[in-house]
Every structure is written in structure tokens, then in C-alpha cells.
Design a protein around this motif. Structure first.
Motif, PDB file in Angstrom:
ATOM      1  N   THR A  81     -22.325 -21.639  16.901  1.00 30.02           N
ATOM      2  CA  THR A  81     -21.709 -20.965  18.046  1.00 30.02           C
ATOM      3  C   THR A  81     -22.705 -20.202  18.906  1.00 30.02           C
ATOM      4  O   THR A  81     -22.310 -19.575  19.882  1.00 30.02           O
ATOM      5  CB  THR A  81     -20.625 -19.993  17.557  1.00 30.02           C
ATOM      6  OG1 THR A  81     -21.206 -19.047  16.661  1.00 30.02           O
ATOM      7  CG2 THR A  81     -19.489 -20.742  16.865  1.00 30.02           C
ATOM      8  N   MET A 105     -15.497 -28.498  20.083  1.00 32.53           N
ATOM      9  CA  MET A 105     -14.924 -28.039  18.825  1.00 32.53           C
ATOM     10  C   MET A 105     -14.199 -29.203  18.157  1.00 32.53           C
ATOM     11  O   MET A 105     -13.527 -30.001  18.835  1.00 32.53           O
ATOM     12  CB  MET A 105     -13.957 -26.890  19.090  1.00 32.53           C
ATOM     13  CG  MET A 105     -13.306 -26.295  17.851  1.00 32.53           C
ATOM     14  SD  MET A 105     -12.236 -24.893  18.278  1.00 32.53           S
ATOM     15  CE  MET A 105     -10.934 -25.711  19.216  1.00 32.53           C
ATOM     16  N   GLY A 112     -19.620 -26.616  25.494  1.00 37.47           N
ATOM     17  CA  GLY A 112     -19.235 -26.455  24.112  1.00 37.47           C
ATOM     18  C   GLY A 112     -18.183 -27.469  23.685  1.00 37.47           C
ATOM     19  O   GLY A 112     -17.418 -27.984  24.507  1.00 37.47           O
ATOM     20  N   SER A 145     -23.163 -18.764  23.911  1.00 39.56           N
ATOM     21  CA  SER A 145     -22.339 -18.563  22.721  1.00 39.56           C
ATOM     22  C   SER A 145     -20.953 -19.130  22.938  1.00 39.56           C
ATOM     23  O   SER A 145     -20.462 -19.213  24.067  1.00 39.56           O
ATOM     24  CB  SER A 145     -22.264 -17.066  22.372  1.00 39.56           C
ATOM     25  OG  SER A 145     -21.731 -16.334  23.456  1.00 39.56           O
ATOM     26  N   LEU A 146     -20.344 -19.534  21.835  1.00 44.12           N
ATOM     27  CA  LEU A 146     -19.007 -20.121  21.844  1.00 44.12           C
ATOM     28  C   LEU A 146     -18.034 -19.194  21.144  1.00 44.12           C
ATOM     29  O   LEU A 146     -18.384 -18.499  20.180  1.00 44.12           O
ATOM     30  CB  LEU A 146     -19.001 -21.467  21.116  1.00 44.12           C
ATOM     31  CG  LEU A 146     -19.779 -22.635  21.725  1.00 44.12           C
ATOM     32  CD1 LEU A 146     -19.622 -23.857  20.832  1.00 44.12           C
ATOM     33  CD2 LEU A 146     -19.311 -22.923  23.128  1.00 44.12           C
ATOM     34  N   THR A 147     -16.811 -19.231  21.616  1.00 44.60           N
ATOM     35  CA  THR A 147     -15.680 -18.686  20.881  1.00 44.60           C
ATOM     36  C   THR A 147     -14.804 -19.872  20.506  1.00 44.60           C
ATOM     37  O   THR A 147     -14.299 -20.579  21.394  1.00 44.60           O
ATOM     38  CB  THR A 147     -14.893 -17.678  21.725  1.00 44.60           C
ATOM     39  OG1 THR A 147     -15.754 -16.610  22.095  1.00 44.60           O
ATOM     40  CG2 THR A 147     -13.702 -17.133  20.944  1.00 44.60           C
ATOM     41  N   ALA A 148     -14.685 -20.127  19.220  1.00 51.40           N
ATOM     42  CA  ALA A 148     -13.974 -21.326  18.777  1.00 51.40           C
ATOM     43  C   ALA A 148     -12.949 -20.966  17.703  1.00 51.40           C
ATOM     44  O   ALA A 148     -13.191 -20.080  16.872  1.00 51.40           O
ATOM     45  CB  ALA A 148     -14.964 -22.362  18.231  1.00 51.40           C
ATOM     46  N   ILE A 190     -17.106 -21.064  26.384  1.00 49.82           N
ATOM     47  CA  ILE A 190     -18.559 -20.874  26.368  1.00 49.82           C
ATOM     48  C   ILE A 190     -18.921 -19.768  27.345  1.00 49.82           C
ATOM     49  O   ILE A 190     -18.287 -19.597  28.396  1.00 49.82           O
ATOM     50  CB  ILE A 190     -19.295 -22.189  26.726  1.00 49.82           C
ATOM     51  CG1 ILE A 190     -20.809 -22.025  26.522  1.00 49.82           C
ATOM     52  CG2 ILE A 190     -18.984 -22.618  28.153  1.00 49.82           C
ATOM     53  CD1 ILE A 190     -21.580 -23.357  26.646  1.00 49.82           C
ATOM     54  N   SER A 231     -15.209 -27.261  26.215  1.00 50.09           N
ATOM     55  CA  SER A 231     -15.185 -26.023  27.001  1.00 50.09           C
ATOM     56  C   SER A 231     -15.527 -26.315  28.451  1.00 50.09           C
ATOM     57  O   SER A 231     -15.817 -27.460  28.821  1.00 50.09           O
ATOM     58  CB  SER A 231     -16.209 -25.037  26.428  1.00 50.09           C
ATOM     59  OG  SER A 231     -17.535 -25.465  26.754  1.00 50.09           O
ATOM     60  N   GLN A 279     -24.308 -17.818  12.262  1.00 49.48           N
ATOM     61  CA  GLN A 279     -23.297 -17.823  13.304  1.00 49.48           C
ATOM     62  C   GLN A 279     -22.880 -16.395  13.613  1.00 49.48           C
ATOM     63  O   GLN A 279     -22.678 -15.580  12.745  1.00 49.48           O
ATOM     64  CB  GLN A 279     -22.080 -18.645  12.855  1.00 49.48           C
ATOM     65  CG  GLN A 279     -22.372 -20.133  12.776  1.00 49.48           C
ATOM     66  CD  GLN A 279     -21.099 -20.942  12.600  1.00 49.48           C
ATOM     67  OE1 GLN A 279     -20.014 -20.426  12.762  1.00 49.48           O
ATOM     68  NE2 GLN A 279     -21.265 -22.215  12.286  1.00 49.48           N
ATOM     69  N   VAL A 316     -11.582 -23.328  22.763  1.00 47.04           N
ATOM     70  CA  VAL A 316     -13.029 -23.166  22.733  1.00 47.04           C
ATOM     71  C   VAL A 316     -13.514 -22.745  24.124  1.00 47.04           C
ATOM     72  O   VAL A 316     -13.140 -23.353  25.130  1.00 47.04           O
ATOM     73  CB  VAL A 316     -13.738 -24.458  22.276  1.00 47.04           C
ATOM     74  CG1 VAL A 316     -13.412 -25.628  23.172  1.00 47.04           C
ATOM     75  CG2 VAL A 316     -15.252 -24.244  22.217  1.00 47.04           C
ATOM     76  N   ALA A 340     -18.002 -26.384  15.427  1.00 48.07           N
ATOM     77  CA  ALA A 340     -18.185 -26.249  16.882  1.00 48.07           C
ATOM     78  C   ALA A 340     -19.675 -26.314  17.189  1.00 48.07           C
ATOM     79  O   ALA A 340     -20.519 -26.065  16.326  1.00 48.07           O
ATOM     80  CB  ALA A 340     -17.585 -24.939  17.382  1.00 48.07           C
TER      81      ALA A 340
END
Length: 778
Positions: free
Chosen positions: A732, A755, A753, A694-697, A679, A770, A30, A677, A702
């Protein structure tokens, strides 16, 4: 393999690829991106090109149920009138080193040597030949004393004044757009008596005395030579009788006036063409190339002066096809520069124009001239091919590589009326010919003609120029091809200098060939050749794709792209944007509808992406297509199209920037719910590349769902499920390697995305969504 020309549709290869990548994705830590060899994202193994034993036979005729992409007009704001033949100033040029000075006005042209000059009036009709009139001062006398005339001093120009220094006097020509004024200036005289000038004439025109002046005329030419006036330094003047005597012009200044005149003494006749030229004149046969260093298109074209005299120009156009400055005259001598073609050397920032030149009854020769990136003349005119037989229909290729490179010129050498051979010669950016002689592309007892060369040889590995041409075999014209390195070395295909492109039973003529693709930067190279395919019931444009090793990959026709019209489809031109091809052509019962289409080579299929209308009522014809990619080596879906337009009064040159549909795109839809979350996507979804999601969670669990686009509201709340998933991954980061397979063009996939484990909303509990990114492969 039978070629198919079909619309792009989603392809299951893309879906299976995602499933196949699951193992790879699971191994990616990740927050980190797995790198390909050398540390570059996207260098995953790609599918190989079609095998060398692939073949194409029968052109594909689509069933009635198949449709084509929507047809749209090219926006008017991207179109422009490039040239209509009008001048706003007198032009001057010395086209050959140590050659004469030339000048061009609205209705005449003139050339100047050290002891003579020639006036060429524009004929009243372009169907008539020009008839030059040459003037040479052979005698000057004061009383009975002859003055010694000098004949070898160089011609001088100061603005619009041209000076011929004859020693005892200076003959000057002051040029305006519609006429020129001749003056003879004496600063000293050996004695004061009657002053007589005698001017020899050489012309096929008839002559007669008209009042105090003279008239020279032919079937479509009318030149007026006024009676002369003598003027001294104080402004005193007198008529100087001007007569036609034994094929000479004789001007006499009376002795009493000479006796009292204050020097300098000037004798001043006026020469003008009787042809009135207002508005535009015929121009035609354009070609275009991109000059990246100056962010401009270079457009070359020919302009008619007379039936035996076509001039040649280059004009710069901005990226959006707005004219930049005035046109540059490449040639306006009395020779006929016909069918100009242009190419660019990016490393040297120079473009070269090549033409078929005819002068009188002399054999046609191949001539060229080079301009710099700003469109200014960079070299004198020079010959690429001369012989005792005609050299015809030249074409030229350039080079986008940032290294020392060369122009490559091809043409047809006429051994006999029924036996032409294809020849090739390279030229440096300074106009010097490489090698001691031309390279024979194909020399057989058969008739080969109408060669076309790729606008560029491409960059990276395996740069190649393709040369295509038609060959007469029995009663059929076939299309053949040959391959050359960027240094002009002929490559053999199966032990032969040529390979067949289309030898089916129709009559195949007037081929055009693209630059090679670049898929990916060091991947396989493909060319597309288009040509007229004339059958017994229907004329159409054929298309054949082939590899950089001379393997035919696919064959089809343009017919499905022109389904709105009936009748023939002909006169095509093609170039490449690095991945796809733009094909311009005319269609309709009177060939009165012009179109341009984007086409890709897939696995055994020709895939249209979009089709645009160029014109209806005053239809563009003789279309020539060029891409930015051909001059940069960088994939770019921007093309230029130039063409003739036949208006009610004259031919003119038009042009347009053609923006093919973008290669790929990532579009975000607002579908987020629950917060925490987000994307994002990085990369253009092109064949042979990798797009990274890519994700920000804010919670540890996720992932990303992949599938067809959805827009369903989840019952009981306002959250939107943006994906109908067929694949769900935990992590992610998701890498989507897109195969080098153009059959997936147009594939649409959606990514959303999710979560788990964070405080939820009133309808989803601990599930958060997301926004959704829609990806389209182009």
C-alpha cells in the motif's frame, strides 16, 4: 563535454530508478514509511555533481529538427507601469548627514544651507545640462543702518515651508510643485526708513530686467523672478522695486510705507521655472529584488532631470506587481546617480541601492543608500569607493540567510583608459564599510570591466557569491569568474583568483550571473552566467553553467529559445529560483522582441522549460531579472522582470511577475472502478526529493501499477486502465526517490492502484481499480 540546449523529454533514468527501488519497497512494512538518515523522508543518496575535470568547449547548435517549448505572452494582469517620472507632491530629503536640505518639484529642484539656497530649473530638453542659480542675502539696511545677519543657524522645515533664520529677519521659501515663493519677514526694525535688501547671485545664466521683475536664462533654461511686494500685518501692500545691479538683486521698500507699516513686515518675490513639464519624463536602468518580510518587490531606477543630472528612486510593488504608495527618492541632488542596482539582506529586512555617481568633472565614485522593507529611507548616502580615478559600473549582492549578513558591492576601478581592475567591498545593513580597504578581485595589466555579482550567495552549506566580468585578451573579450564566501573572502580555483567561463573566439561582453541553486537543501550549488557573444555573422547570448568550485559544467546559447525571430540576441539578465534559471533577453533584427525563458542545467545539457514573450511594439529592453528565492533561500518559481520601455513620448519603467512553470505536480484523473480502493500522493516531484504514493484498500491484496499514461476503456465495462504499466508492486506504499539529475525534467509517469479479493463488479470480478495520479517532474 559539449553542451546541448534541448527540450525536456522523458528520461529512462527515471524508469530504471523505479526498478532499482523494488528491493527497498519490498522491505517497507505496509502502512509505514521508511525513513532516511536522521528520520527525514527523502534523504536518500543522490548522484554526485559532475566531476571537477569536466569541461565545456564548443557551443551547441541544434539541428533543424529540434523544437523549443511553446512561446507564450506574459499575462497582462501581471504587468505594471512602475514609473513614468511624474510627481504628485514636493519631495524633501537630507541625503548626507549634516548636509543641505534638498527639495524636488515638477520642474525644479532646490537645496538650502544656513545662509544661501540654490534653485535648479529643469532644462527644456534633457540633452541640456542644468545650470544652478544660487541666492545669498548679503546686506539688509534700514536707511543707512546695516542690520547684522546671522549665517550659522540650522535650516528648518515645516511641511512645504523652509526657513533660514538670519537673526534680524527670517528668509522663508514656500514650495509648490511648479514654483516657490520667497519671503523676508521682519518682526522688529531699529528705525523706520527705506528698507533695502541686497542678494548676491552665483550662476552661469544670463540675466535681464523684464518689467518689474528679472529673468535668468540659458540655451535651455528660463527662470522668472517676479517683482517683490511689501505687505504689512494689516494687509497693506506696495510694490518694492526689484532691480539687477552689479550681479546682485536689489529690493527697495519705500520709506513712507515702512514708516507706517504694522509689523511684521513681509517682502515677497516669486521664483518659477519657465520650463513646462506635463506628463512623463525619461526614466531608465531599473533593477529589482524581493523583500520577503513585507511581501513586496523593491524596484530601483534612475530618472532624468538634465543631461548631467540623473536622480534615483525606489518603488515598492506588490507580489502581483501593483504599485504600493509613492516612490521613495534615494537621490535628487545635483549629482548624477547612474545605473542603480539593488540587493536585499533578509535577516535585517533592508535593501541597498548602489550607483555610479558623477558630479561635474570629478572622478566617478561608487555611492550607496539603504531603505527598509517598507521602502523608507534608512540611512544617509555614503561612499563605497572614491579615488582620483573613475570607479565604474557597480553591482551588488545580498544574502538570504537568517544571520548577520552583508551587502557585497563590486565595481571596475579605472587605473588607465585601457586598464580597469575589479574590486569588491562589503557594507553592513547600517551603511558602514567593512574592512580598511577594498578587496582586489582581479588586478592585472589586462582590462577587466563590467562586473556582475549574484543577487544572493544562497543559504545552507557552501554559500557562495559568484562575480563574473569581461577581460580583454589580445583582441578578444573573454568572460572570467571569481568566487567569494558570504563574508567577502576570495576563494581560489586551481591556485588562481579567477577561472575561465568562456574564452572561445567570439567577443564576449556584458555578463550577468545568477544566485546559486539549492539542490537539494545541502546538495551541489550551480550558477548560470549569461553574456553577449558577438560573432562575425550573428550576435547571440551565450550561457555557461558552473559549480560552486569554479568547474564549468555546460555551455550553450539562447539562440534555440528565440527561433521565431531572426537577427541578434543580446542584453541578457539571469537569476535562479533554487533549481532552475530565468534568462531575459532581447532578440530580432532590431532587438525589438523581448523574451524570458526558464533554463535548467542537466548533465552536459542546458534544458529549456518554457519561453514567454515580454513585448513587441514598444519592446522592453535593459531587462533585469530577480527571483524570490534569491531573498528567501526557499525554492520558488516566481520571478520579477523590470525593464525600460521606449514609448513615442518618453522612456518609462515597466515590470512583470514571471511565473515559471511549476517545479512539479501531481494531477488525479478519474479512473476508479469497483470501489474500495483509493490512491493518494504526497510531495512535489522535484529532483533530489521523494514522492510517496499510498493506497487505502478494503482487501488484503493491493498494489500500485506504474507506467506511461493510458486512458483505455476495458472491453465489456466502463472501467478505465489509467496506466500502461512497466512496473507493478504489491503493498500500500510506494516511494519514488527522484534523482538529483535535471535531465529528467519533464518526465511523466502515471500511478494507479488496484485491489484483489473483494467482491467485484459485473465486468472485473474481484479486481478493483483506483483513480490515476499523473506525475510530472519539473
Amino acid at each position: 563535454m559539449v553542451g546541448r540546449l534541448i527540450p525536456t523529454v522523458p528520461n529512462m533514468k527515471m524508469l530504471s530508478l523505479l526498478f532499482a527501488s523494488a528491493t527497498l519497497l519490498a522491505q517497507a512494512p505496509q502502512g509505514e514509511l521508511p525513513l532516511g538518515p536522521g528520520g527525514d523522508i527523502g534523504q536518500w543518496p543522490m548522484p554526485p555533481e559532475a566531476p571537477d575535470n569536466a569541461s565545456a568547449t564548443t557551443p551547441y547548435a541544434p539541428p533543424a529538427s529540434e523544437t523549443t517549448p511553446p512561446i507564450k505572452p506574459v499575462p497582462e494582469h501581471l504587468r505594471s507601469v512602475i514609473a513614468d517620472g511624474r510627481l504628485d507632491q514636493v519631495l524633501f530629503d537630507v541625503p548626507e548627514a549634516d548636509g543641505p536640505l534638498w527639495a524636488l518639484g515638477t520642474n525644479y529642484k532646490a537645496s538650502f544651507g544656513s545662509d544661501r539656497w540654490t534653485f535648479i530649473a529643469k532644462p527644456a530638453t534633457t540633452a541640456a545640462a542644468a545650470q544652478p542659480l544660487t541666492f545669498r542675502l548679503v546686506h539688509a539696511r534700514v536707511g543707512g543702518q546695516a542690520l547684522e545677519l546671522v549665517e550659522d543657524r540650522p535650516v528648518r522645515r515645516d511641511g512645504n515651508r523652509v526657513r533660514l533664520d538670519r537673526g534680524v529677519l527670517v528668509e522663508s521659501l514656500d514650495l509648490e510643485l511648479m514654483h516657490l515663493e520667497q519671503t523676508f519677514t521682519f518682526t522688529t526694525l531699529p528705525q523706520r526708513d527705506e528698507l533695502t535688501l541686497q542678494i548676491a547671485l552665483r550662476t552661469e545664466l544670463a540675466a535681464q530686467q523684464v518689467g518689474t521683475g528679472l529673468r535668468f536664462f540659458g540655451a535651455a533654461t528660463d527662470i522668472n523672478y517676479s517683482g517683490a511686494i511689501a505687505i504689512d500685518a494689516e494687509g497693506n501692500r506696495i510694490e518694492a522695486p526689484t532691480r539687477l545691479i552689479d550681479g546682485h538683486i536689489e529690493i527697495r521698500v519705500p520709506a513712507p510705507f515702512v514708516a507706517t507699516a504694522r509689523l511684521p513686515l513681509i517682502i515677497d518675490p516669486l521664483i518659477a521655472s519657465g520650463t513646462v513639464v506635463t506628463g512623463s519624463v525619461d526614466v531608465g536602468n531599473p533593477d529589482v529584488v524581493w523583500a520577503p518580510a513585507t511581501n513586496s518587490w523593491h524596484v530601483c531606477y534612475q530618472q532624468t532631470f538634465a543631461a548631467n543630472d540623473w536622480d534615483c528612486y525606489v518603488r515598492r510593488m506588490s507580489d502581483t506587481f501593483t504599485a504600493i504608495g509613492s516612490a521613495t527618492a534615494v537621490d535628487f541632488t545635483s549629482a548624477s546617480w547612474f545605473r542603480p542596482r539593488i540587493a536585499h539582506l533578509t535577516n535585517h529586512d533592508r535593501s541597498m541601492v548602489v550607483v555610479e555617481e558623477r558630479t561635474g568633472t570629478n572622478p566617478a565614485r561608487i555611492r550607496g543608500r539603504i531603505v527598509d522593507g517598507l521602502g523608507a529611507i534608512a540611512t544617509s548616502q555614503f561612499s563605497v569607493a572614491t579615488a582620483t580615478v573613475d570607479n565604474l559600473v557597480p553591482d551588488i549582492g545580498g544574502d538570504a540567510a537568517p544571520i548577520t549578513s552583508y551587502f557585497t558591492v563590486v565595481w571596475a576601478n579605472e587605473l588607465t583608459t585601457n586598464n580597469h581592475d575589479i574590486q569588491l567591498r562589503q557594507v553592513t545593513h547600517l551603511g558602514a564599510l567593512r574592512g580598511t580597504s577594498a578587496t582586489s578581485v582581479l588586478a592585472t595589466a589586462a582590462n577587466e570591466t563590467n562586473p556582475s555579482i549574484s543577487k544572493s550567495c544562497g543559504v545552507g552549506t557552501l554559500p557562495r557569491h559568484a562575480v563574473v566580468y569581461q577581460q580583454l585578451s589580445g583582441s578578444n573579450w573573454n568572460i572570467l569568474g571569481s568566487l567569494f564566501t558570504r563574508d567577502g573572502v576570495l576563494l581560489t580555483v586551481g591556485g588562481s583568483n579567477s577561472f575561465p567561463i568562456d574564452t572561445t573566439s567570439a567577443q564576449h561582453t556584458f555578463p550577468s550571473v545568477s544566485s546559486p541553486t539549492r539542490l537539494p537543501p545541502n546538495g551541489p550549488r550551480r550558477f548560470l552566467c549569461t553574456y553577449d557573444s558577438l560573432g562575425s555573422s550573428f550576435d547571440e547570448t551565450g550561457m555557461t553553467g558552473f559549480s560552486a568550485t569554479g568547474v564549468v559544467l555546460v555551455r550553450g546559447t539562447v539562440a534555440p529559445l528565440s527561433w521565431l525571430s531572426l537577427g541578434p540576441i543580446r542584453f541578457s539578465s539571469v537569476d535562479c529560483d533554487g533549481m532552475r534559471f530565468a534568462v531575459g533577453f532581447n532578440s530580432g533584427s532590431g532587438l525589438n522582441i523581448s523574451r524570458i525563458a526558464t533554463v535548467s542545467i542537466g548533465n552536459g545539457e542546458l534544458l529549456p522549460t518554457d519561453v514567454h514573450i515580454m513585448g513587441y511594439l514598444d519592446p522592453p529592453f535593459a531587462l533585469q531579472v530577480a527571483s524570490k528565492y534569491s531573498s528567501t533561500g526557499i525554492q520558488d518559481p516566481t520571478y520579477a522582470v523590470v525593464y525600460d520601455v521606449d514609448t513615442s513620448t518618453a522612456l518609462r519603467i515597466g515590470g512583470a511577475r514571471y511565473n515559471a512553470s511549476p517545479y512539479g505536480g501531481l494531477l488525479t484523473r478519474q479512473t476508479s472502478c469497483g470501489g474500495g480502493v483509493t490512491i493518494s500522493g504526497v510531495g512535489d516531484p522535484l529532483p533530489g526529493t521523494v514522492t510517496v504514493f499510498s493506497l487505502t484498500a478494503s482487501a488484503p491484496i493491493a498494489g500500485i501499477s506504474v507506467g506511461n499514461a493510458n486512458n483505455a476503456t476495458i472491453p465489456g465495462c466502463n472501467c478505465i486502465l489509467g496506466v500502461d504499466p512497466f512496473l507493478t508492486t504489491i503493498g500500500t506504499i510506494l516511494l519514488v526517490p527522484i534523482p538529483d539529475d535535471l535531465t529528467i525534467l519533464g518526465t511523466r509517469l502515471s500511478f494507479q492502484g488496484f485491489m484483489l479479493g473483494a467482491p467485484g463488479t459485473s465486468c472485473l470480478g474481484n479486481i478493483h481499480l483506483s483513480d490515476t495520479i499523473d506525475m510530472v517532474v519539473r
